[in-house]
Design a protein around this motif. Structure first.
Motif, PDB file in Angstrom:
ATOM      1  N   SER A  30      17.819  23.139 -43.767  1.00 37.95           N
ATOM      2  CA  SER A  30      17.270  24.111 -42.832  1.00 37.95           C
ATOM      3  C   SER A  30      16.673  25.285 -43.596  1.00 37.95           C
ATOM      4  O   SER A  30      17.047  25.563 -44.744  1.00 37.95           O
ATOM      5  CB  SER A  30      18.317  24.554 -41.809  1.00 37.95           C
ATOM      6  N   ASN A  33      19.286  29.632 -45.808  1.00 40.29           N
ATOM      7  CA  ASN A  33      18.697  30.794 -46.406  1.00 40.29           C
ATOM      8  C   ASN A  33      17.375  30.412 -47.072  1.00 40.29           C
ATOM      9  O   ASN A  33      17.356  29.492 -47.896  1.00 40.29           O
ATOM     10  CB  ASN A  33      19.733  31.313 -47.414  1.00 40.29           C
ATOM     11  N   ASN A  52      16.196  24.046 -37.923  1.00 40.53           N
ATOM     12  CA  ASN A  52      17.456  23.372 -37.564  1.00 40.53           C
ATOM     13  C   ASN A  52      17.190  22.163 -36.666  1.00 40.53           C
ATOM     14  O   ASN A  52      17.768  21.096 -36.847  1.00 40.53           O
ATOM     15  CB  ASN A  52      18.384  24.338 -36.821  1.00 40.53           C
ATOM     16  N   LEU A  67      28.641  29.507 -41.659  1.00 44.98           N
ATOM     17  CA  LEU A  67      29.838  30.311 -41.457  1.00 44.98           C
ATOM     18  C   LEU A  67      30.287  30.108 -40.012  1.00 44.98           C
ATOM     19  O   LEU A  67      29.447  29.988 -39.107  1.00 44.98           O
ATOM     20  CB  LEU A  67      29.542  31.787 -41.717  1.00 44.98           C
TER      21      LEU A  67
HETATM   22  N1  LIG Z   1      31.365  28.246 -50.760  1.00 47.99           N
HETATM   23  C1  LIG Z   1      32.336  27.348 -50.897  1.00 47.99           C
HETATM   24  O1  LIG Z   1      32.810  27.057 -52.019  1.00 47.99           O
HETATM   25  C2  LIG Z   1      32.893  26.628 -49.674  1.00 47.99           C
HETATM   26  C3  LIG Z   1      33.835  25.601 -49.869  1.00 47.99           C
HETATM   27  C4  LIG Z   1      34.322  24.897 -48.745  1.00 47.99           C
HETATM   28  C5  LIG Z   1      33.884  25.249 -47.468  1.00 47.99           C
HETATM   29  N2  LIG Z   1      32.995  26.283 -47.324  1.00 47.99           N
HETATM   30  C6  LIG Z   1      32.565  26.608 -45.951  1.00 47.99           C
HETATM   31  O2  LIG Z   1      31.170  26.344 -45.872  1.00 47.99           O
HETATM   32  C7  LIG Z   1      30.581  27.241 -44.936  1.00 47.99           C
HETATM   33  C8  LIG Z   1      29.395  27.932 -45.618  1.00 47.99           C
HETATM   34  O3  LIG Z   1      29.891  28.671 -46.726  1.00 47.99           O
HETATM   35  P1  LIG Z   1      28.918  29.213 -47.853  1.00 47.99           P
HETATM   36  O4  LIG Z   1      29.790  29.758 -48.923  1.00 47.99           O
HETATM   37  O5  LIG Z   1      27.904  28.202 -48.208  1.00 47.99           O
HETATM   38  O6  LIG Z   1      28.258  30.437 -47.053  1.00 47.99           O
HETATM   39  P2  LIG Z   1      26.818  31.084 -47.242  1.00 47.99           P
HETATM   40  O7  LIG Z   1      26.394  30.987 -48.659  1.00 47.99           O
HETATM   41  O8  LIG Z   1      26.886  32.423 -46.599  1.00 47.99           O
HETATM   42  O9  LIG Z   1      25.877  30.119 -46.373  1.00 47.99           O
HETATM   43  C9  LIG Z   1      25.797  30.169 -44.988  1.00 47.99           C
HETATM   44  C10 LIG Z   1      24.416  29.678 -44.596  1.00 47.99           C
HETATM   45  O10 LIG Z   1      24.297  29.665 -43.168  1.00 47.99           O
HETATM   46  C11 LIG Z   1      22.981  30.118 -42.878  1.00 47.99           C
HETATM   47  N3  LIG Z   1      22.808  30.514 -41.499  1.00 47.99           N
HETATM   48  C12 LIG Z   1      23.200  31.640 -40.859  1.00 47.99           C
HETATM   49  N4  LIG Z   1      22.814  31.600 -39.569  1.00 47.99           N
HETATM   50  C13 LIG Z   1      22.163  30.422 -39.389  1.00 47.99           C
HETATM   51  C14 LIG Z   1      21.547  29.784 -38.304  1.00 47.99           C
HETATM   52  N5  LIG Z   1      21.498  30.349 -37.077  1.00 47.99           N
HETATM   53  N6  LIG Z   1      20.970  28.574 -38.482  1.00 47.99           N
HETATM   54  C15 LIG Z   1      21.007  27.973 -39.687  1.00 47.99           C
HETATM   55  N7  LIG Z   1      21.583  28.520 -40.766  1.00 47.99           N
HETATM   56  C16 LIG Z   1      22.154  29.737 -40.612  1.00 47.99           C
HETATM   57  C17 LIG Z   1      22.772  31.240 -43.858  1.00 47.99           C
HETATM   58  O11 LIG Z   1      21.406  31.600 -43.922  1.00 47.99           O
HETATM   59  P3  LIG Z   1      20.974  33.151 -44.075  1.00 47.99           P
HETATM   60  O12 LIG Z   1      21.389  33.550 -45.459  1.00 47.99           O
HETATM   61  O13 LIG Z   1      19.493  33.089 -43.876  1.00 47.99           O
HETATM   62  O14 LIG Z   1      21.693  33.932 -42.993  1.00 47.99           O
HETATM   63  C18 LIG Z   1      23.281  30.543 -45.129  1.00 47.99           C
HETATM   64  O15 LIG Z   1      22.293  29.692 -45.645  1.00 47.99           O
HETATM   65  C19 LIG Z   1      31.675  28.210 -44.488  1.00 47.99           C
HETATM   66  O16 LIG Z   1      32.169  27.823 -43.234  1.00 47.99           O
HETATM   67  C20 LIG Z   1      32.716  28.079 -45.579  1.00 47.99           C
HETATM   68  O17 LIG Z   1      34.004  28.333 -45.081  1.00 47.99           O
HETATM   69  C21 LIG Z   1      32.483  26.972 -48.385  1.00 47.99           C
END
Ligand SMILES: NC(=O)c1ccc[n+]([C@@H]2O[C@H](COP(=O)([O-])OP(=O)(O)OC[C@H]3O[C@@H](n4cnc5c(N)ncnc54)[C@H](OP(=O)(O)O)[C@@H]3O)[C@@H](O)[C@H]2O)c1
Length: 253
Positions: A30, A33, A52, A67
Protein backbone atom coordinates in the motif's frame (compact mmCIF):
# COMPACT_ATOMS: atom_id res chain seq x y z
CA UNK A 1 4.29 -18.50 -6.27
CA UNK A 2 1.59 -16.13 -5.03
CA UNK A 3 0.25 -12.62 -5.35
CA UNK A 4 1.03 -11.07 -1.97
CA UNK A 5 -0.38 -7.74 -0.77
CA UNK A 6 0.72 -5.67 2.22
CA UNK A 7 -1.64 -3.22 3.93
CA UNK A 8 0.54 -0.86 5.98
CA UNK A 9 4.07 -0.33 4.70
CA UNK A 10 6.08 0.46 7.81
CA UNK A 11 8.92 -1.24 9.62
CA UNK A 12 7.69 -4.82 9.84
CA UNK A 13 6.12 -4.83 6.35
CA UNK A 14 9.44 -3.68 4.93
CA UNK A 15 11.31 -6.51 6.68
CA UNK A 16 8.73 -9.09 5.51
CA UNK A 17 8.98 -7.87 1.92
CA UNK A 18 12.75 -8.27 2.11
CA UNK A 19 12.22 -11.81 3.37
CA UNK A 20 9.96 -12.61 0.38
CA UNK A 21 11.87 -10.80 -2.34
CA UNK A 22 13.48 -12.80 -5.14
CA UNK A 23 11.30 -15.89 -4.73
CA UNK A 24 8.97 -15.31 -7.67
CA UNK A 25 6.05 -13.79 -5.75
CA UNK A 26 4.14 -10.82 -7.12
CA UNK A 27 4.32 -8.27 -4.30
CA UNK A 28 2.11 -5.20 -4.01
CA UNK A 29 2.32 -2.81 -1.06
CA UNK A 30 0.00 0.00 0.00
CA UNK A 31 1.04 3.58 -0.64
CA UNK A 32 1.37 4.19 3.12
CA UNK A 33 4.14 4.90 4.28
CA UNK A 34 4.95 6.53 0.94
CA UNK A 35 8.67 6.84 1.67
CA UNK A 36 9.09 3.16 2.61
CA UNK A 37 6.91 2.09 -0.33
CA UNK A 38 9.10 4.09 -2.74
CA UNK A 39 12.29 2.60 -1.27
CA UNK A 40 10.90 -0.94 -1.61
CA UNK A 41 9.78 -0.25 -5.19
CA UNK A 42 13.30 0.92 -5.99
CA UNK A 43 15.01 -2.10 -4.46
CA UNK A 44 12.66 -5.05 -5.04
CA UNK A 45 12.26 -5.88 -8.74
CA UNK A 46 8.62 -6.10 -9.84
CA UNK A 47 7.16 -4.71 -6.59
CA UNK A 48 4.11 -2.48 -7.14
CA UNK A 49 2.70 0.30 -4.96
CA UNK A 50 -1.09 0.77 -4.93
CA UNK A 51 -4.02 1.95 -2.84
CA UNK A 52 -5.32 -0.29 -0.02
CA UNK A 53 -8.30 -1.19 -2.20
CA UNK A 54 -6.10 -2.21 -5.14
CA UNK A 55 -3.77 -4.20 -2.86
CA UNK A 56 -6.66 -6.31 -1.53
CA UNK A 57 -8.20 -6.72 -4.98
CA UNK A 58 -4.88 -7.88 -6.49
CA UNK A 59 -3.68 -10.29 -3.79
CA UNK A 60 -4.25 -13.99 -3.06
CA UNK A 61 -2.65 -13.44 0.34
CA UNK A 62 -3.07 -10.16 2.24
CA UNK A 63 -0.66 -9.35 5.06
CA UNK A 64 -1.94 -6.79 7.56
CA UNK A 65 0.88 -4.66 9.01
CA UNK A 66 -1.05 -1.79 10.56
CA UNK A 67 -0.98 -0.34 14.04
CA UNK A 68 -4.03 -1.64 15.91
CA UNK A 69 -5.49 1.83 16.39
CA UNK A 70 -5.99 2.35 12.63
CA UNK A 71 -7.24 -1.17 11.82
CA UNK A 72 -10.97 -0.30 11.78
CA UNK A 73 -10.56 2.79 9.68
CA UNK A 74 -8.08 1.24 7.22
CA UNK A 75 -9.76 -2.15 6.69
CA UNK A 76 -13.47 -1.34 6.72
CA UNK A 77 -14.92 -1.56 3.22
CA UNK A 78 -11.89 -3.12 1.50
CA UNK A 79 -12.83 -5.78 -1.12
CA UNK A 80 -11.79 -8.94 0.75
CA UNK A 81 -12.95 -12.17 -0.96
CA UNK A 82 -13.93 -15.63 0.18
CA UNK A 83 -11.03 -17.93 -0.66
CA UNK A 84 -8.47 -15.20 0.01
CA UNK A 85 -5.92 -15.74 2.79
CA UNK A 86 -5.22 -13.07 5.39
CA UNK A 87 -2.24 -12.97 7.75
CA UNK A 88 -2.21 -10.32 10.46
CA UNK A 89 0.88 -9.30 12.42
CA UNK A 90 -0.99 -6.68 14.45
CA UNK A 91 -0.57 -6.77 18.18
CA UNK A 92 -3.87 -6.24 20.00
CA UNK A 93 -6.34 -7.05 17.21
CA UNK A 94 -7.96 -10.41 18.03
CA UNK A 95 -9.23 -13.04 15.63
CA UNK A 96 -12.92 -12.28 16.19
CA UNK A 97 -12.42 -8.66 15.16
CA UNK A 98 -10.31 -9.64 12.13
CA UNK A 99 -13.04 -12.03 11.01
CA UNK A 100 -15.51 -9.12 10.97
CA UNK A 101 -13.15 -6.67 9.26
CA UNK A 102 -11.97 -9.11 6.57
CA UNK A 103 -15.27 -10.90 5.77
CA UNK A 104 -16.05 -12.77 3.59
CA UNK A 105 -12.44 -14.07 3.82
CA UNK A 106 -12.29 -16.87 6.40
CA UNK A 107 -8.70 -18.12 6.15
CA UNK A 108 -7.37 -15.60 8.68
CA UNK A 109 -4.39 -16.15 10.97
CA UNK A 110 -2.29 -14.07 13.35
CA UNK A 111 1.48 -14.41 13.59
CA UNK A 112 4.35 -12.60 15.33
CA UNK A 113 7.25 -11.83 13.02
CA UNK A 114 10.46 -10.35 14.40
CA UNK A 115 13.13 -8.41 12.48
CA UNK A 116 15.13 -11.53 11.44
CA UNK A 117 12.20 -12.31 9.09
CA UNK A 118 14.14 -10.17 6.58
CA UNK A 119 16.88 -12.76 6.24
CA UNK A 120 15.29 -15.97 7.56
CA UNK A 121 15.67 -17.82 10.84
CA UNK A 122 12.74 -16.03 12.51
CA UNK A 123 10.48 -18.19 14.70
CA UNK A 124 6.85 -17.62 13.62
CA UNK A 125 4.17 -18.63 16.12
CA UNK A 126 0.78 -18.67 14.42
CA UNK A 127 -2.88 -19.24 15.27
CA UNK A 128 -4.78 -20.83 13.68
CA UNK A 129 -2.71 -22.96 11.26
CA UNK A 130 -1.94 -21.01 8.11
CA UNK A 131 -0.93 -22.85 4.94
CA UNK A 132 -0.37 -19.40 3.39
CA UNK A 133 2.17 -18.41 6.05
CA UNK A 134 3.88 -21.80 5.73
CA UNK A 135 4.04 -21.45 1.94
CA UNK A 136 5.46 -17.91 2.01
CA UNK A 137 7.87 -18.11 4.94
CA UNK A 138 8.15 -21.76 6.03
CA UNK A 139 11.19 -22.64 3.95
CA UNK A 140 13.40 -20.04 5.66
CA UNK A 141 11.71 -19.72 9.04
CA UNK A 142 10.32 -22.17 11.53
CA UNK A 143 6.53 -21.94 11.93
CA UNK A 144 5.10 -22.86 15.35
CA UNK A 145 1.35 -23.49 15.09
CA UNK A 146 -0.17 -23.04 18.55
CA UNK A 147 -3.42 -24.33 20.03
CA UNK A 148 -5.31 -21.10 20.70
CA UNK A 149 -5.13 -17.33 20.77
CA UNK A 150 -4.09 -17.19 24.41
CA UNK A 151 -1.07 -19.39 23.63
CA UNK A 152 -0.22 -17.09 20.74
CA UNK A 153 -0.39 -13.99 22.93
CA UNK A 154 1.92 -15.62 25.49
CA UNK A 155 4.60 -15.69 22.77
CA UNK A 156 4.64 -11.88 22.86
CA UNK A 157 5.60 -12.21 26.52
CA UNK A 158 8.33 -14.73 25.77
CA UNK A 159 9.94 -12.41 23.20
CA UNK A 160 10.52 -9.93 26.03
CA UNK A 161 13.34 -12.15 27.32
CA UNK A 162 15.53 -10.72 24.54
CA UNK A 163 16.17 -7.41 26.29
CA UNK A 164 17.14 -8.67 29.79
CA UNK A 165 19.11 -11.50 28.20
CA UNK A 166 21.12 -9.10 26.04
CA UNK A 167 21.67 -6.89 29.09
CA UNK A 168 23.25 -9.89 30.87
CA UNK A 169 25.39 -10.65 27.82
CA UNK A 170 26.60 -7.04 27.78
CA UNK A 171 27.26 -7.02 31.54
CA UNK A 172 29.38 -10.16 31.16
CA UNK A 173 31.22 -8.73 28.13
CA UNK A 174 31.89 -5.46 29.99
CA UNK A 175 33.34 -7.44 32.90
CA UNK A 176 35.53 -9.38 30.46
CA UNK A 177 36.65 -6.15 28.77
CA UNK A 178 38.10 -4.94 32.06
CA UNK A 179 40.71 -7.67 31.59
CA UNK A 180 41.05 -7.79 27.78
CA UNK A 181 40.86 -4.06 26.98
CA UNK A 182 38.95 -5.00 23.80
CA UNK A 183 35.17 -4.49 24.03
CA UNK A 184 34.37 -5.76 20.52
CA UNK A 185 36.34 -8.95 20.97
CA UNK A 186 34.85 -9.54 24.42
CA UNK A 187 31.30 -9.13 23.12
CA UNK A 188 32.02 -11.48 20.22
CA UNK A 189 33.51 -14.03 22.62
CA UNK A 190 30.49 -14.06 24.97
CA UNK A 191 28.10 -14.29 22.03
CA UNK A 192 30.02 -17.22 20.52
CA UNK A 193 30.16 -19.07 23.85
CA UNK A 194 26.37 -18.86 24.17
CA UNK A 195 25.80 -19.89 20.56
CA UNK A 196 28.08 -22.87 21.03
CA UNK A 197 26.07 -24.11 24.00
CA UNK A 198 22.59 -23.57 22.54
CA UNK A 199 21.40 -26.82 20.96
CA UNK A 200 19.99 -26.67 17.42
CA UNK A 201 16.61 -27.89 18.67
CA UNK A 202 14.87 -26.65 21.78
CA UNK A 203 12.50 -29.58 22.02
CA UNK A 204 12.93 -33.18 23.29
CA UNK A 205 14.65 -31.96 26.44
CA UNK A 206 17.70 -30.66 24.55
CA UNK A 207 17.81 -27.39 26.45
CA UNK A 208 17.54 -29.17 29.79
CA UNK A 209 20.36 -31.51 28.77
CA UNK A 210 22.51 -28.52 27.79
CA UNK A 211 21.95 -27.00 31.23
CA UNK A 212 22.70 -30.33 32.89
CA UNK A 213 26.03 -30.43 31.08
CA UNK A 214 26.86 -27.09 32.75
CA UNK A 215 25.95 -28.17 36.27
CA UNK A 216 29.15 -29.66 37.66
CA UNK A 217 29.02 -29.08 41.43
CA UNK A 218 31.46 -26.37 42.45
CA UNK A 219 32.13 -25.46 38.80
CA UNK A 220 32.07 -21.83 37.68
CA UNK A 221 28.74 -22.23 35.84
CA UNK A 222 26.93 -23.85 38.74
CA UNK A 223 28.42 -21.32 41.17
CA UNK A 224 27.28 -18.32 39.14
CA UNK A 225 23.82 -19.82 38.59
CA UNK A 226 23.37 -20.34 42.33
CA UNK A 227 24.48 -16.75 42.96
CA UNK A 228 21.80 -15.57 40.49
CA UNK A 229 18.94 -17.74 41.72
CA UNK A 230 16.79 -14.74 42.58
CA UNK A 231 17.14 -13.40 39.03
CA UNK A 232 15.16 -16.40 37.79
CA UNK A 233 12.38 -15.70 40.28
CA UNK A 234 12.38 -12.07 39.10
CA UNK A 235 12.16 -13.24 35.50
CA UNK A 236 9.20 -15.45 36.27
CA UNK A 237 7.47 -12.62 38.18
CA UNK A 238 8.08 -10.25 35.27
CA UNK A 239 6.58 -12.72 32.79
CA UNK A 240 3.58 -13.25 35.06
CA UNK A 241 3.20 -9.47 35.14
CA UNK A 242 2.19 -9.65 31.46
CA UNK A 243 -0.86 -11.84 32.18
CA UNK A 244 -3.38 -8.99 32.33
CA UNK A 245 -1.82 -7.02 29.49
CA UNK A 246 -1.72 -10.02 27.13
CA UNK A 247 -5.09 -11.48 28.10
CA UNK A 248 -3.60 -14.58 29.75
CA UNK A 249 -5.48 -14.29 33.06
CA UNK A 250 -6.55 -17.57 34.56
CA UNK A 251 -4.64 -19.68 32.01
CA UNK A 252 -2.77 -22.41 33.91
CA UNK A 253 -1.49 -24.95 31.37
N1 LIG B 1 8.08 -3.67 14.14
C1 LIG B 1 8.13 -4.92 14.57
O1 LIG B 1 9.21 -5.50 14.82
C2 LIG B 1 6.84 -5.71 14.76
C3 LIG B 1 6.92 -7.07 15.10
C4 LIG B 1 5.74 -7.83 15.24
C5 LIG B 1 4.50 -7.20 15.06
N2 LIG B 1 4.46 -5.86 14.76
C6 LIG B 1 3.13 -5.26 14.58
O2 LIG B 1 3.05 -4.83 13.22
C7 LIG B 1 2.20 -3.68 13.15
C8 LIG B 1 2.96 -2.58 12.41
O3 LIG B 1 4.12 -2.26 13.16
P1 LIG B 1 5.31 -1.42 12.52
O4 LIG B 1 6.41 -1.44 13.51
O5 LIG B 1 5.58 -1.86 11.14
O6 LIG B 1 4.63 0.04 12.54
P2 LIG B 1 4.89 1.26 11.56
O7 LIG B 1 6.30 1.26 11.10
O8 LIG B 1 4.37 2.46 12.27
O9 LIG B 1 3.95 0.93 10.31
C9 LIG B 1 2.58 1.13 10.30
C10 LIG B 1 2.16 1.38 8.86
O10 LIG B 1 0.74 1.55 8.80
C11 LIG B 1 0.51 2.59 7.86
N3 LIG B 1 -0.82 3.14 7.93
C12 LIG B 1 -1.36 4.00 8.83
N4 LIG B 1 -2.65 4.26 8.51
C13 LIG B 1 -2.92 3.54 7.38
C14 LIG B 1 -4.06 3.36 6.58
N5 LIG B 1 -5.23 3.99 6.83
N6 LIG B 1 -3.98 2.56 5.49
C15 LIG B 1 -2.83 1.91 5.21
N7 LIG B 1 -1.72 2.03 5.94
C16 LIG B 1 -1.77 2.84 7.02
C17 LIG B 1 1.59 3.59 8.17
O11 LIG B 1 1.71 4.54 7.13
P3 LIG B 1 2.00 6.10 7.47
O12 LIG B 1 3.41 6.13 7.98
O13 LIG B 1 1.82 6.76 6.14
O14 LIG B 1 0.99 6.54 8.50
C18 LIG B 1 2.79 2.63 8.25
O15 LIG B 1 3.24 2.30 6.96
C19 LIG B 1 1.83 -3.31 14.59
O16 LIG B 1 0.54 -3.77 14.88
C20 LIG B 1 2.89 -4.00 15.41
O17 LIG B 1 2.40 -4.34 16.68
C21 LIG B 1 5.59 -5.11 14.60
Amino acid sequence: MARVGFIGTGEIASLMVQGLAGQGHEIVVSDRNAEVAARLAATVPGLRVASNREVVAAADIVILCLLARVADEALTGLPFRAGQSVISVMVDVGLAKLQKLCAPATDIAITIPLPPIATGGCPLPVYPASPALEMLFGARNRVFTVRDEVALNAHFGATALCSPFLAQVLTTAAWLTEFTGDADQSQAYVRDVLRGYLPENGEKGHLGAALQSLSTEGGLNATLRAAMNEANADLRAGLDGFRGRLGLEGKKT
